[in-house]
Design a protein around this motif. Structure first.
Motif, mmCIF file in Angstrom:
data_model
loop_
_atom_site.group_PDB
_atom_site.id
_atom_site.type_symbol
_atom_site.label_atom_id
_atom_site.label_comp_id
_atom_site.label_asym_id
_atom_site.label_seq_id
_atom_site.Cartn_x
_atom_site.Cartn_y
_atom_site.Cartn_z
ATOM 1 N N ALA A 299 16.014 3.281 10.390
ATOM 2 C CA ALA A 299 17.337 2.931 9.870
ATOM 3 C C ALA A 299 17.309 2.670 8.370
ATOM 4 N N LEU A 300 16.179 2.152 7.864
ATOM 5 C CA LEU A 300 16.123 1.748 6.454
ATOM 6 C C LEU A 300 15.509 2.810 5.545
ATOM 7 N N TYR A 303 17.261 4.947 2.929
ATOM 8 C CA TYR A 303 17.685 4.229 1.726
ATOM 9 C C TYR A 303 16.488 3.772 0.888
ATOM 10 N N LEU A 304 15.400 3.393 1.558
ATOM 11 C CA LEU A 304 14.237 2.846 0.856
ATOM 12 C C LEU A 304 13.145 3.882 0.586
ATOM 13 N N GLY A 305 13.293 5.102 1.104
ATOM 14 C CA GLY A 305 12.312 6.134 0.824
ATOM 15 C C GLY A 305 12.183 6.383 -0.669
ATOM 16 N N GLY A 306 10.953 6.552 -1.155
ATOM 17 C CA GLY A 306 10.723 6.763 -2.584
ATOM 18 C C GLY A 306 10.586 5.489 -3.380
ATOM 19 N N THR A 307 10.661 4.333 -2.702
ATOM 20 C CA THR A 307 10.526 3.057 -3.408
ATOM 21 C C THR A 307 9.197 2.990 -4.158
ATOM 22 N N LEU A 308 9.270 2.510 -5.397
ATOM 23 C CA LEU A 308 8.067 2.225 -6.174
ATOM 24 C C LEU A 308 7.859 0.719 -6.185
ATOM 25 N N GLY A 309 6.622 0.291 -6.062
ATOM 26 C CA GLY A 309 6.373 -1.143 -6.014
ATOM 27 C C GLY A 309 5.063 -1.534 -6.645
ATOM 28 N N ILE A 310 5.011 -2.808 -7.012
ATOM 29 C CA ILE A 310 3.786 -3.403 -7.517
ATOM 30 C C ILE A 310 3.087 -4.079 -6.348
ATOM 31 N N ALA A 311 1.807 -3.825 -6.173
ATOM 32 C CA ALA A 311 1.071 -4.403 -5.052
ATOM 33 C C ALA A 311 -0.213 -5.052 -5.544
ATOM 34 N N ILE A 312 -0.621 -6.063 -4.801
ATOM 35 C CA ILE A 312 -1.890 -6.714 -5.098
ATOM 36 C C ILE A 312 -3.014 -5.687 -4.983
ATOM 37 N N ARG A 313 -3.985 -5.861 -5.787
ATOM 38 C CA ARG A 313 -5.128 -4.946 -5.791
ATOM 39 C C ARG A 313 -5.748 -4.843 -4.399
ATOM 40 N N ARG A 314 -5.889 -3.634 -3.900
ATOM 41 C CA ARG A 314 -6.515 -3.429 -2.599
ATOM 42 C C ARG A 314 -8.031 -3.526 -2.736
ATOM 43 N N GLY A 315 -8.643 -4.112 -1.700
ATOM 44 C CA GLY A 315 -10.096 -4.219 -1.698
ATOM 45 C C GLY A 315 -10.661 -3.920 -0.328
ATOM 46 N N HIS A 471 8.037 10.893 5.608
ATOM 47 C CA HIS A 471 7.744 12.221 6.126
ATOM 48 C C HIS A 471 8.933 12.772 6.921
ATOM 49 N N PRO A 472 9.054 14.086 6.996
ATOM 50 C CA PRO A 472 10.161 14.689 7.775
ATOM 51 C C PRO A 472 10.160 14.275 9.241
ATOM 52 N N ASP A 473 8.982 13.985 9.787
ATOM 53 C CA ASP A 473 8.928 13.598 11.201
ATOM 54 C C ASP A 473 9.259 12.131 11.425
ATOM 55 N N GLY A 474 9.650 11.423 10.354
ATOM 56 C CA GLY A 474 10.044 10.030 10.488
ATOM 57 C C GLY A 474 8.952 9.029 10.170
ATOM 58 N N ARG A 475 7.717 9.500 9.983
ATOM 59 C CA ARG A 475 6.624 8.591 9.651
ATOM 60 C C ARG A 475 6.764 8.089 8.215
ATOM 61 N N THR A 476 6.288 6.874 8.001
ATOM 62 C CA THR A 476 6.313 6.282 6.665
ATOM 63 C C THR A 476 4.883 5.990 6.223
ATOM 64 N N GLU A 477 4.593 6.339 4.984
ATOM 65 C CA GLU A 477 3.258 6.113 4.435
ATOM 66 C C GLU A 477 3.403 5.475 3.054
ATOM 67 N N VAL A 478 2.640 4.427 2.832
ATOM 68 C CA VAL A 478 2.653 3.752 1.526
ATOM 69 C C VAL A 478 1.439 4.240 0.747
ATOM 70 N N LEU A 479 1.721 4.996 -0.322
ATOM 71 C CA LEU A 479 0.649 5.622 -1.106
ATOM 72 C C LEU A 479 0.375 4.841 -2.386
ATOM 73 N N ASN A 480 -0.886 4.798 -2.749
ATOM 74 C CA ASN A 480 -1.280 4.256 -4.045
ATOM 75 C C ASN A 480 -1.186 5.393 -5.066
ATOM 76 N N VAL A 481 -0.251 5.272 -6.030
ATOM 77 C CA VAL A 481 -0.019 6.346 -7.002
ATOM 78 C C VAL A 481 -0.443 5.970 -8.418
ATOM 79 N N GLY A 482 -1.076 4.822 -8.570
ATOM 80 C CA GLY A 482 -1.520 4.428 -9.905
ATOM 81 C C GLY A 482 -1.870 2.961 -9.958
ATOM 82 N N ASP A 483 -2.088 2.455 -11.158
ATOM 83 C CA ASP A 483 -2.358 1.033 -11.339
ATOM 84 C C ASP A 483 -1.922 0.599 -12.727
ATOM 85 N N VAL A 484 -1.807 -0.713 -12.877
ATOM 86 C CA VAL A 484 -1.477 -1.327 -14.165
ATOM 87 C C VAL A 484 -2.521 -2.398 -14.410
ATOM 88 N N ARG A 485 -3.106 -2.374 -15.592
ATOM 89 C CA ARG A 485 -4.116 -3.378 -15.919
ATOM 90 C C ARG A 485 -3.979 -3.772 -17.374
#
Length: 852
Positions: A299-300, A303-315, A471-485
């Protein structure tokens, strides 16, 4: 009677959900292991009941288990804290400040109903340091109290920039970057995609409100754009306020919406967005919800597809998943107290209840937990360790405390940092001593990240940039597309892989979000009254100004014809390459050449009567001075330099005085010879011998040389870039330095010329064989006319034309003297040699004398 101990009874005891493990040194922890809390009515007619928590938070429980795992890993590490066993006391704050505050007080003061102290009241405190809390608001309250006792608190999720205030929070540290850096990181993303017009939604707490203040100050300071609106999201579901906020978003022209809030705020907001079908927006998420799986619903996501976000560093935390799989009810903890968090996790995961079950549970079809259930048989995000972010910060916080304790216990007696170079011991160490070592801790995790704290207790700032791929099949994936330091000198570096970014727009490209389109070439911005600086109108640029530069072009530059850029102003001067400069140069060289030819003729025919009769030495001096007059005009042509500016007027003045002095002496000699030819007039010739003639010329020329020296010493002419004549050009000229000096120089030349003219005019009718006064009179008449006309022409001519006027005057007066004085003589010498005899000159002189 001797007193061996003191008994202290607690006023009361808090019943808190928690997990505990004994050890030589104990670390505390505060985690969100339930979403909600329920407080009973406070009537005070009986003892108040304890609050209860419900809504189990699996991820919060995993964070607590990460701390337990890190302590277990440290205890197995022979190199870190050898011979010391760490324990822990981990409490659930139930997302409630009161409960979290009670837990913190219990940690630093102890839980026992009755505490026995020795008579000196010495011994280690219940805990040496805390890991937590996850909320900025709770952390501010708790850390302000812990700071009074200098108990170190290392938060893994409290990011409010206000916590960097070392005076208010002297013992606070964190392994998550400050929101001040997160705000700057978001601004870098706005600038990268040229989004200069954005809306900002924040939560109504310290986390959101401090971020709003940082955005308002940093955004304008960095030139990253403007805020179209700023709205505060309400706590709880307030449909009317949320409807108003979504209407503000819908009416705004900003296509980018920044949300600095928690998951719960975003859930309520997005329900209203879906209700009003508000699509076509680019959402920018803070770290609080940028990886929230609860929002990845069918449902969301439209509207929220393509969202860009800041995330804590993954480890990555090796061994954590295996540790989580070993969790088992009634193995790690005693469940008799009813607050066993492992049991609650087990019941939540398998939807069962341990015996004795609640009333009616079995009758309604509920199952009983056996403790033999298999965790791997259920699908739970508890075991998903592929995206460890808050957990990685918890892991780093525990290791920071452990390394600080290790450094403290390695202290050599007599070389310690405390009074009298003392060290802390395992039996007597105090929390404030641990603060000192935390400030200086520095280590590298197994994932390769360096951990240390700056002077404000903040960790090295680095964030991942996330993108929500639908994704077209309805799946959602959160990708790491860069970093800020942060690099050196507090400069933020943004690195993005644009090819990975999913854009939820028809063109699959970044949207455009600006209040006003960039002004086209030839126009400039004029800010709209009452609007932010990003909102402007475009009006044609005036001369000297270019697009988007209201202050105009810098000095030395001017607007291009299209008014779209500043170009270097053209520098103009009387050049050798331009037609006027070429003509004047040619005339100067021609005059010099003619002088040389005439001088050669006179030298070759120096023994002839006509050359002798006209004072050959003065004639030679006059020709040389005329040659100098022609050559000095070249100093006025070409790019002005210091030496040419200083030399041009001096050479001009001295050359012409030398020339006019020769003419003056010539005239006076003619007059003296004529007087000597009369009876009794022979005495006049003794004053005009060769030596006197040379001396007179030298003295008169020396006066002009002295004038030039004084002028050059007191106010020397210098090159000057004049911008007063033309807006789009720089006139490169020689500044006169002193108008008085130039006036005196010209005046002296004029004085000598007038005297020469008057004397020549008086003796113009003397016999020809004594006299060339007529030629001198005519030449001086032309000379004076040229220089009288020069003064107004020079004053009224701007820039390089003034130099051209002066060169023309020099050449005109020089040619007039050359032609008037020497043309007749050369004519006789070359074309009428029969008249160049003594007899011819004497006969002509006698004839003229008879006529008189």
């Amino acid at each position: 009677m001797a007193v061996h101990g003191i008994s202290i009874s607690l006023q009361g005891k808090f019943h808190l959900n928690g997990m505990h493990k004994a050890g030589d040194l104990v670390l505390g922890g505060l985690f969100e292991m339930h979403f909600f809390s329920l407080f009973p009515d406070l009537l005070f007619t009986s003892e108040p009941q304890q609050p209860t928590c419900h809504g189990f938070d699996v991820l919060g429980f995993r964070q607590a288990q990460t701390m337990a795992f890190a302590i277990d890993e440290i205890n197995k590490n022979a190199k870190l804290l050898p011979n010391v066993t760490l324990g822990y006391s981990l409490y659930d704050n139930c997302v409630e400040l009161g409960i979290g505050f009670r837990a913190a007080m219990a940690l630093i003061s102890g839980e026992q109903e009755q505490i026995m102290l020795d008579k000196n009241c010495v011994g280690s405190p219940p805990v040496l340091g805390l890991v937590g809390d996850s909320s900025s608001t709770r952390t501010i309250a708790i850390s302000s109290v812990l700071g009074l006792y200098r108990v170190p608190m290392v938060s893994f999720f409290a990011s409010c920039s206000c916590l960097s205030d070392r005076k208010r929070f002297p013992s606070f540290f964190r392994t998550i970057p400050s929101d001040a850096f997160q705000v700057r990181a978001m601004i870098q993303i706005l600038k990268y995609f040229e989004w200069t017009w954005a809306g900002l939604l924040v939560s109504d707490d310290d986390y959101g409100l401090h971020a709003a203040r940082s955005f308002q100050s940093d955004l304008s300071w960095s030139g990253g754009g403007c805020l179209a609106y700023l709205e505060v999201l309400p706590w709880g579901n307030d449909p009317r306020e949320l409807r108003r906020i979504v209407e503000v978003i819908q009416k705004s022209t900003a296509r980018v919406v920044i949300v600095f809030a928690h998951e719960s705020h975003v859930i309520d907001l997005m329900e209203e967005v879906v209700r009003q079908n508000l699509s076509g927006l680019q959402w920018l998420a803070s770290e609080a919800w940028s990886t929230a799986a609860v929002l990845h619903t069918p449902a969301l996501m439209p509207y929220l597809g393509g969202t860009l976000g800041i995330a804590i560093r993954r480890g990555e935390i090796p061994g954590l998943r295996d540790y989580l799989l070993k969790i088992h009810p009634n193995v790690h903890h005693n469940s008799s107290n009813g607050n066993n968090m492992v049991n609650q996790f087990w019941e939540f995961t398998f939807q069962c209840r341990f015996a004795p079950p609640p009333a009616g549970w079995v009758e309604n079809g509920g199952t009983l937990c056996t403790g033999e259930e298999d965790l791997q048989s259920v699908e739970t995000e508890f075991l998903d360790v592929s995206n460890l972010r808050p957990e990685y910060n918890v892991y780093k916080a525990v290791y920071a405390l452990a390394h600080a304790l290790d450094d403290m216990l390695k202290c050599e007696p007599g070389r310690g940092p405390f009074s009298e170079n003392s060290c802390a011991t395992l039996q007597t160490l105090q929390p404030w001593q641990l603060v000192y070592y935390l400030e200086n801790v520095k280590f590298t995790t197994s994932f390769g990240d360096q951990v240390s704290f700056d002077e404000n207790g903040d960790a090295l700032p680095i964030y991942d940039v996330m993108n929500w791929l639908w994704h077209p099949d309805g799946r959602t994936e959160v990708l790491n597309v860069g970093d800020v330091r942060t690099l050196a000198f507090n400069v933020e570096e943004l690195r993005l892989d644009e090819e990975k970014i999913f854009w939820n727009f028809d063109l699959k490209q970044p949207t455009r979000s600006m209040c006003s389109e960039n002004c086209p070439p030839g126009t400039r911005m004029v800010r709209k009254k009452g609007e932010p600086e990003c909102c402007f109108d475009c009006i044609p640029c005036s001369e000297g100004k270019i697009s988007n530069a209201s202050s105009g072009c810098p000095e030395g530059f001017w607007s291009s014809p299209q008014r779209d850029q500043c170009v270097l102003k053209q520098t103009v001067f009387l050049s050798y390459e331009e037609p006027l400069g070429i003509c004047l140069t040619a005339a100067s060289l021609l005059g010099t050449f003619i002088c040389a030819v005439v001088l050669g003729i006179f030298v070759y025919h120096r023994r002839t009567p006509i050359v002798k009769a006209n004072n050959s030495e003065l004639s030679f001096q006059l020709l040389l001075s005329l040659k100098l007059c022609f050559l000095c005009s070249l100093l006025f042509i070409g790019r002005p330099r210091l030496w040419t500016c200083q030399l041009r007027h001096a050479a001009f003045g001295i050359s012409f005085v030398l020339c006019v002095s020769c003419i003056l002496v010539k005239t006076m000699v003619v007059l003296a010879v004529f007087k000597a030819s009369k009876p009794g007039g022979g005495a006049s010739l003794k004053w005009f011998g060769v030596s006197q003639q040379r001396g007179t010329v030298l003295v008169l020329t020396s006066v002009q040389a002295a004038i030039c020296i004084v002028w050059l010493v007191l106010s020397s002419p210098m090159p000057h870039k004049n911008t007063q004549y033309h807006n789009d050009k720089i006139v490169y000229e020689c500044a006169m330095g002193s108008a008085v000096g130039f006036s005196v120089l010209l005046g002296y030349i004029g004085l000598l010329a007038i005297i020469s003219f008057l004397i020549a005019f008086l003796v113009r009718n003397l016999p020809d064989h004594f006299n060339e006064a007529k030629l001198i009179t005519f030449s001086m008449l032309i000379f004076c006319a040229v220089w009288v006309a020069f003064v107004p022409a020079y004053i009224s001519s701007p820039g390089k034309h003034a130099d051209a006027v002066e060169v023309f005057a020099i050449l005109a007066s020089s040619f007039s003297l050359l032609v008037a004085l020497f043309a007749p003589k050369c004519f006789i010498i070359l074309l009428m040699p029969e008249r160049n005899t003594k007899k011819a000159i004497m006969d002509r002189g006698n004839k003229n004398t008879a006529q008189h």
